[in-house]
Design a protein around this motif. Structure first.
Motif, PDB file in Angstrom:
ATOM      1  N   THR A   1       6.023  11.454  -9.749  1.00  0.00           N
ATOM      2  CA  THR A   1       6.108  10.152 -10.421  1.00  0.00           C
ATOM      3  C   THR A   1       5.208   9.164  -9.704  1.00  0.00           C
ATOM      4  O   THR A   1       4.745   9.413  -8.592  1.00  0.00           O
ATOM      5  CB  THR A   1       7.547   9.641 -10.421  1.00  0.00           C
ATOM      6  OG1 THR A   1       7.953   9.395  -9.077  1.00  0.00           O
ATOM      7  CG2 THR A   1       8.495  10.644 -11.065  1.00  0.00           C
ATOM      8  N   HIS A   2       4.936   8.079 -10.350  1.00  0.00           N
ATOM      9  CA  HIS A   2       4.145   7.054  -9.703  1.00  0.00           C
ATOM     10  C   HIS A   2       4.928   5.738  -9.703  1.00  0.00           C
ATOM     11  O   HIS A   2       5.845   5.546 -10.478  1.00  0.00           O
ATOM     12  CB  HIS A   2       2.798   6.860 -10.417  1.00  0.00           C
ATOM     13  CG  HIS A   2       2.937   6.362 -11.822  1.00  0.00           C
ATOM     14  ND1 HIS A   2       3.287   7.182 -12.868  1.00  0.00           N
ATOM     15  CD2 HIS A   2       2.776   5.118 -12.353  1.00  0.00           C
ATOM     16  CE1 HIS A   2       3.346   6.481 -13.991  1.00  0.00           C
ATOM     17  NE2 HIS A   2       3.040   5.213 -13.701  1.00  0.00           N
ATOM     18  N   MET A   3       4.555   4.885  -8.813  1.00  0.00           N
ATOM     19  CA  MET A   3       5.275   3.643  -8.593  1.00  0.00           C
ATOM     20  C   MET A   3       4.437   2.468  -9.066  1.00  0.00           C
ATOM     21  O   MET A   3       3.257   2.356  -8.727  1.00  0.00           O
ATOM     22  CB  MET A   3       5.610   3.498  -7.106  1.00  0.00           C
ATOM     23  CG  MET A   3       6.398   2.258  -6.750  1.00  0.00           C
ATOM     24  SD  MET A   3       6.866   2.229  -5.007  1.00  0.00           S
ATOM     25  CE  MET A   3       5.273   2.124  -4.223  1.00  0.00           C
ATOM     26  N   VAL A   4       5.046   1.580  -9.818  1.00  0.00           N
ATOM     27  CA  VAL A   4       4.377   0.382 -10.304  1.00  0.00           C
ATOM     28  C   VAL A   4       5.253  -0.823  -9.950  1.00  0.00           C
ATOM     29  O   VAL A   4       6.415  -0.891 -10.360  1.00  0.00           O
ATOM     30  CB  VAL A   4       4.152   0.449 -11.828  1.00  0.00           C
ATOM     31  CG1 VAL A   4       3.482  -0.837 -12.308  1.00  0.00           C
ATOM     32  CG2 VAL A   4       3.323   1.671 -12.189  1.00  0.00           C
ATOM     33  N   ARG A   5       4.715  -1.725  -9.172  1.00  0.00           N
ATOM     34  CA  ARG A   5       5.485  -2.901  -8.790  1.00  0.00           C
ATOM     35  C   ARG A   5       5.723  -3.803  -9.989  1.00  0.00           C
ATOM     36  O   ARG A   5       4.870  -3.970 -10.848  1.00  0.00           O
ATOM     37  CB  ARG A   5       4.758  -3.688  -7.699  1.00  0.00           C
ATOM     38  CG  ARG A   5       4.674  -2.956  -6.383  1.00  0.00           C
ATOM     39  CD  ARG A   5       4.156  -3.884  -5.296  1.00  0.00           C
ATOM     40  NE  ARG A   5       4.047  -3.186  -4.023  1.00  0.00           N
ATOM     41  CZ  ARG A   5       5.061  -2.993  -3.178  1.00  0.00           C
ATOM     42  NH1 ARG A   5       6.253  -3.453  -3.504  1.00  0.00           N
ATOM     43  NH2 ARG A   5       4.894  -2.333  -2.060  1.00  0.00           N
ATOM     44  N   LYS A   6       6.896  -4.417 -10.006  1.00  0.00           N
ATOM     45  CA  LYS A   6       7.229  -5.366 -11.064  1.00  0.00           C
ATOM     46  C   LYS A   6       6.653  -6.733 -10.731  1.00  0.00           C
ATOM     47  O   LYS A   6       6.682  -7.163  -9.574  1.00  0.00           O
ATOM     48  CB  LYS A   6       8.749  -5.465 -11.232  1.00  0.00           C
ATOM     49  CG  LYS A   6       9.402  -4.168 -11.689  1.00  0.00           C
ATOM     50  CD  LYS A   6      10.897  -4.343 -11.842  1.00  0.00           C
ATOM     51  CE  LYS A   6      11.563  -3.056 -12.307  1.00  0.00           C
ATOM     52  NZ  LYS A   6      13.031  -3.214 -12.464  1.00  0.00           N
ATOM     53  N   LYS A   7       6.189  -7.404 -11.730  1.00  0.00           N
ATOM     54  CA  LYS A   7       5.595  -8.710 -11.531  1.00  0.00           C
ATOM     55  C   LYS A   7       6.665  -9.745 -11.152  1.00  0.00           C
ATOM     56  O   LYS A   7       7.769  -9.739 -11.686  1.00  0.00           O
ATOM     57  CB  LYS A   7       4.878  -9.162 -12.798  1.00  0.00           C
ATOM     58  CG  LYS A   7       3.639  -8.331 -13.123  1.00  0.00           C
ATOM     59  CD  LYS A   7       2.946  -8.878 -14.358  1.00  0.00           C
ATOM     60  CE  LYS A   7       1.688  -8.061 -14.674  1.00  0.00           C
ATOM     61  NZ  LYS A   7       0.977  -8.575 -15.864  1.00  0.00           N
TER      62      LYS A   7
ATOM     63  N   ASP B   1       8.849   0.310 -10.721  1.00  0.00           N
ATOM     64  CA  ASP B   1       9.237   1.221 -11.799  1.00  0.00           C
ATOM     65  C   ASP B   1       8.857   2.647 -11.446  1.00  0.00           C
ATOM     66  O   ASP B   1       7.803   2.899 -10.849  1.00  0.00           O
ATOM     67  CB  ASP B   1       8.555   0.833 -13.116  1.00  0.00           C
ATOM     68  CG  ASP B   1       9.101  -0.471 -13.671  1.00  0.00           C
ATOM     69  OD1 ASP B   1      10.329  -0.668 -13.566  1.00  0.00           O
ATOM     70  OD2 ASP B   1       8.312  -1.282 -14.177  1.00  0.00           O
ATOM     71  N   CYS B   2       9.739   3.594 -11.823  1.00  0.00           N
ATOM     72  CA  CYS B   2       9.485   5.024 -11.645  1.00  0.00           C
ATOM     73  C   CYS B   2       9.892   5.755 -12.924  1.00  0.00           C
ATOM     74  O   CYS B   2      10.762   5.293 -13.660  1.00  0.00           O
ATOM     75  CB  CYS B   2      10.289   5.595 -10.485  1.00  0.00           C
ATOM     76  SG  CYS B   2       9.773   5.027  -8.865  1.00  0.00           S
TER      77      CYS B   2
END
Length: 883
Positions: free
Chosen positions: A547-553, A561-562
């Motif tokens: 999975t990849h990680m995306v920071r929330k604004k 988010d995962c």
């Protein structure tokens, strides 16, 4: 900020009045007087050197009308706090112990002056000024003022806010003050508080301990609630700073609890907690603030939170109520180090009131304690007290017979700090008095003497004090006046019976070699969640491989988010696009990076339910053995012989087997236990019910034999016929069990129907028909016994056993009728627990109803255990069936 401004304003006013009094006195050199003499609750003991103490012996204070048309009345205190009084008595005990110690301060007697601060800054300030300057003056010819000796050191205050204000003044005179409860990290400022010491770690260390616990359980997302005072605000500032520097977590919200009961503000705070995803709530506040908060938490039924308590409320008894345990159960808290003080309880038991002290304002602490403890009043009693049937104190009441928390010394925490504070001052004074002239630390290498002793001289030695308590804890102060830090980690345990226990589950301490160290016994921790495990409290779960990680604004760094693999699937590659399913007996681990065997659950001997059932089974077996022994010892008495003694012995043996067969349902299911458990259960209960059935038929036969022409009925119920009937009826059940085991035997079975990630290890019954026939046969015999016993229950026998059999069979049938639907609807290993419960309940029912009355007569009413008492007469005919 507002509380700090209030404190500074009050400090300014008191300082102004204090120094203005000094100026006023200088204008009148012919007189010597105090500007104001304060009426304070206190305890005093004379000595060569006096130590002062400030303790909260009352909860509340009230001030009279300040109209200034007459001299203002001084504040009065009310709401006696017995634990605060115990802290004061601990100081008195420590001084008494030091005076009896020939190795510490030889030839010097310590005295004390202890005052009550009533949890009010104004009163605490009055007390501190009185300790530093004395309360009395005498005018002699050379115009010198003399009076009570000022103290050389003060133990107290308990509040951080009070300690800040008082230390600001005492620091000017360099009077050492050793607090036992003030934890604000702001007090480590040596420039502002040069004479302040404490035997409790500062909040800076407590905050780091909190962060270590958060890190240990992986809680990176937490809420913070603090009180609106120096204690709470400094702790919040320290926690935010340390979390930011360490990168160990983030705060989901930060709220300040109101001073008063502002329901709108409390409702808003609870709504914030409810809407937040943080499952961990850290609270730095005194318990009085949390009580108001918890009322709103209960009203909104906000459960599922893991609370973390600061030392200010970790052991607050006011919060340890059954109503709050669904919410606060499982709380983890930091607590003052517990210690042991040998001899303290004996010292407390020696407390006696001052019978010569009147009951006006200023009544001694001891008398107030005496009135509070024994709910009485000393003469002269308040108006209406005697008329209202109030009790007068005699002073002869016995403390040892009072159920009071005051005498419970099993959990000494603030008292242990008081004890250490007194000894720190004593060891410092001892080191100072052992100084050799010409080698002293003061100007010209001089030493301080008892006659020229100044309080500031004691600070030099207090900074270097180093000793070990009898409990094994080292006491020394660092350059900021803070003690070597150590805290206990506490857990709020909610017991199955509804009781509450605050247990120690670890400790956090700092040492020169290992630094800060957290030690936890996780097996002892009670978690107030269905899973009985630590909760997850993260803003976003860590992304597993694939999975990849995306920071929330506009969110903290802990939030991202995962896209995880679904349950039951894993991947061992990062950024993988596909997840593979786990084998049947495996499940994905929480990280979804590999498959792990599913957890196996069964009714175990090691879990509380299994332990309770096992203990109950063994208890029933033991009672059967006891009753069997009683019956055998009294086998020749009429009551045993009149009720068919042989069948009674057979019935007791069969009941013993019934109790023991329940043990086969506990433990890991195996092939032999699965096959044996139901067979043993069925045969044991048929043997038991058969004995009861035959006993019932014998009662009926005896009654018929007593009628004219009915004597032939007894020949069918001789000893051989009774044994044969029991054996025949039991053999039928044995045949049913054998057929069942041969045709479709019960076997161990791994059930995954109830939980995807767990295997419920249970015994599959094999043939449902076989199990139903086994139960049906027992039910048929039980119903038949009940029916016959019911029909003959009113026979004219003074000890007609049919009544007992009717009642026992009614209980037996009721238990097993209720058992069937509950057993069918019970999931997994709870079905075994239900069956064991039914076995034990019905067995106890038979044992108590059939043998309880007989044992009662044999042991407690032997006068009824005679042939004359047991024989019944009706129309001149006697009934007495004896085997």
């Amino acid at each position: 900020m507002w509380s700090l401004l209030q404190t500074n304003l009050l400090l300014f006013i008191l300082l102004y009045s204090y120094f203005s009094s000094a100026v006023a006195s200088s204008l009148f050199p012919s007189s010597c007087q105090l500007q104001r003499q304060f009426h304070l609750n206190g305890m005093h003991k004379s000595g060569d050197v006096i130590l002062g103490g400030l303790f909260q012996v009352h909860f509340f204070s009230s001030v009279a009308d300040l109209s200034f048309t007459s001299q203002p009345q001084q504040p009065t205190c009310h709401g006696f706090y017995e634990l605060g009084f115990r802290q004061a008595q601990t100081m008195a005990f420590a001084i008494d112990e030091i005076n009896r110690n020939s190795n510490l301060l030889p030839n010097v007697t310590l005295g004390y002056t202890l005052y009550d601060n009533c949890v009010t800054l104004g009163i605490g300030f009055r007390a501190a000024l009185s300790l530093a300057s004395g309360q009395e003056e005498n005018i002699i010819l050379d115009n010198r003022c003399t009076g009570n000796l000022p103290v050389i050191g003060i133990v107290g205050d308990s509040s951080s806010t009070h300690s800040i204000a008082i230390s600001n003044v005492l620091g000017l005179y360099r009077v050492p003050m050793v607090s036992y409860f003030a934890t604000c990290s702001c007090l480590t400022d040596r420039q502002k508080y040069p004479s302040f010491f404490r035997t409790i770690p500062s909040d800076a260390f407590q905050v780091r301990a909190m962060i270590q616990i958060l890190k240990h359980f992986g809680w990176t997302w937490a809420g913070l609630l603090v009180s609106d005072d120096d204690y709470g605000l400094h702790a919040a500032r320290s926690l935010q700073s340390d979390l930011s520097l360490s990168g160990e977590g983030c705060l989901a919200y930060f709220e300040i609890l109101p001073w008063d009961k502002d329901m709108d503000e409390l409702r808003r705070i609870v709504n914030v907690m409810k809407m937040s995803s943080a499952r961990v709530v850290i609270v730095f506040a005194h318990h009085s603030r949390i009580v108001n908060l918890m009322e709103e938490v209960v009203r909104q039924n906000l459960t599922g939170l893991q609370w973390m308590a600061s030392e200010a409320w970790t052991e607050a008894t006011v919060l340890q109520t059954p109503q709050l345990m669904p919410y606060l159960g499982g709380t983890l808290g930091i607590a003052i180090r517990r210690g042991e003080i040998p001899g303290l309880r004996e010292f407390l038991l020696q407390i006696r009131p001052d019978l010569h002290h009147n009951n006006s304002y200023g009544n001694s602490m001891v008398n107030q304690f005496w009135e509070f403890t024994f709910k009485c009043r000393f003469t002269p009693a308040p108006t209406g007290w005697v008329e209202g049937r109030g009790t007068l104190c005699t002073g002869e009441e016995d403390l040892d017979h009072v159920d009071s928390e005051f005498l419970d010394i099993s959990n000494l925490r603030p008292e242990y700090n008081v004890y250490k504070a007194v000894y720190a001052l004593a060891y410092s004074l001892d080191d100072m008095l052992r100084c050799k002239p010409g080698r002293g630390p003061f100007r010209g290498h001089s030493c301080a003497t008892l006659q020229t002793l100044e309080p500031w001289q004691l600070i030099y030695y207090l900074e270097m004090v180093n000793f070990t308590t009898p409990f094994g804890d080292q006491v020394s102060f660092d350059e900021n006046g803070d003690v070597v830090p150590i805290y206990d980690v506490m857990n709020w345990l909610w017991l199955p019976d509804g009781n509450i226990k605050i247990q120690t589950v670890g400790e956090v301490k700092r040492s020169a070699f290992k630094g800060e160290e957290l030690i936890l016994d996780e097996d002892k921790i009670f978690w107030n969640f269905e899973s009985k495990k630590p909760p997850r409290s993260v803003c976003s779960e860590s992304c597993p491989p694939g999975t990849h990680m995306v920071r929330k604004k506009e969110e903290p760094k802990c939030c991202f988010d995962c896209i995880p693999c679904s349950e039951g699937k894993t991947t061992n590659k990062s950024n993988s696009l596909e997840c593979t399913s786990c084998p049947e007996d495996f499940w994905s681990n929480p990280q979804r990076d590999h498959c792990v065997p599913k957890k196996t659950e069964f009714l175990s001997y090691h879990e509380p339910l299994g332990i309770c059932l096992t203990a109950t089974s063994l208890l029933g077996t033991f009672i059967c053995v006891i009753v069997l022994g009683i019956f055998f010892y009294h086998r020749r008495t009429p009551i045993i012989r009149a009720n068919n003694s042989e069948l009674s012995f057979q019935l007791l043996l069969s009941l013993k087997l019934c109790f023991l067969c329940s043990l086969l349902f506990i433990g890991r299911p195996r092939l032999w236990t699965c096959q044996l458990r139901h067979a043993a259960f069925g045969i044991s209960f048929v043997l038991c019910v058969s004995c009861i059935l035959v006993k019932t038929m014998v009662v009926l036969a005896v009654f018929k034999a007593s009628k004219p022409g009915g004597g032939t009925s007894l020949k069918w119920f001789g000893a051989m016929q009774q044994r044969g009937t029991v054996l025949f009826l039991t053999a039928i059940q044995a045949a049913i069990c054998t057929t069942w085991l041969v045709s479709s035997s019960p076997t161990p079975h791994k059930n995954t129907q109830y939980h995807n990630d767990k295997i419920i290890y249970e015994c599959a019954v094999g043939s449902t028909v076989g199990f139903a026939v086994l139960l049906g046969y027992i039910g048929m015999l039980a119903f038949l016994s009940f029916l016959i016993a019911f029909l003959v229950r009113n026979l004219p026998d003074s000890f007609n056993e049919a009544k007992l059999i009717t009642f026992s069979m009614l209980i037996f049938c009721a238990v097993w009728v209720a058992f069937v639907p509950v057993y069918i609807s019970s999931p997994g290993n709870y079905a075994d627990a239900v069956e064991v419960f039914a076995i034990l309940a019905s067995s106890f029912g038979l044992l108590v109803t059939l043998f309880g009355p007989k044992c009662y007569i044999i042991l407690l009413r032997p006068e009824l255990n005679t042939k004359k008492a047991i024989m019944a007469r009706r129309n001149g005919t006697q009934f007495f069936h004896i085997q």
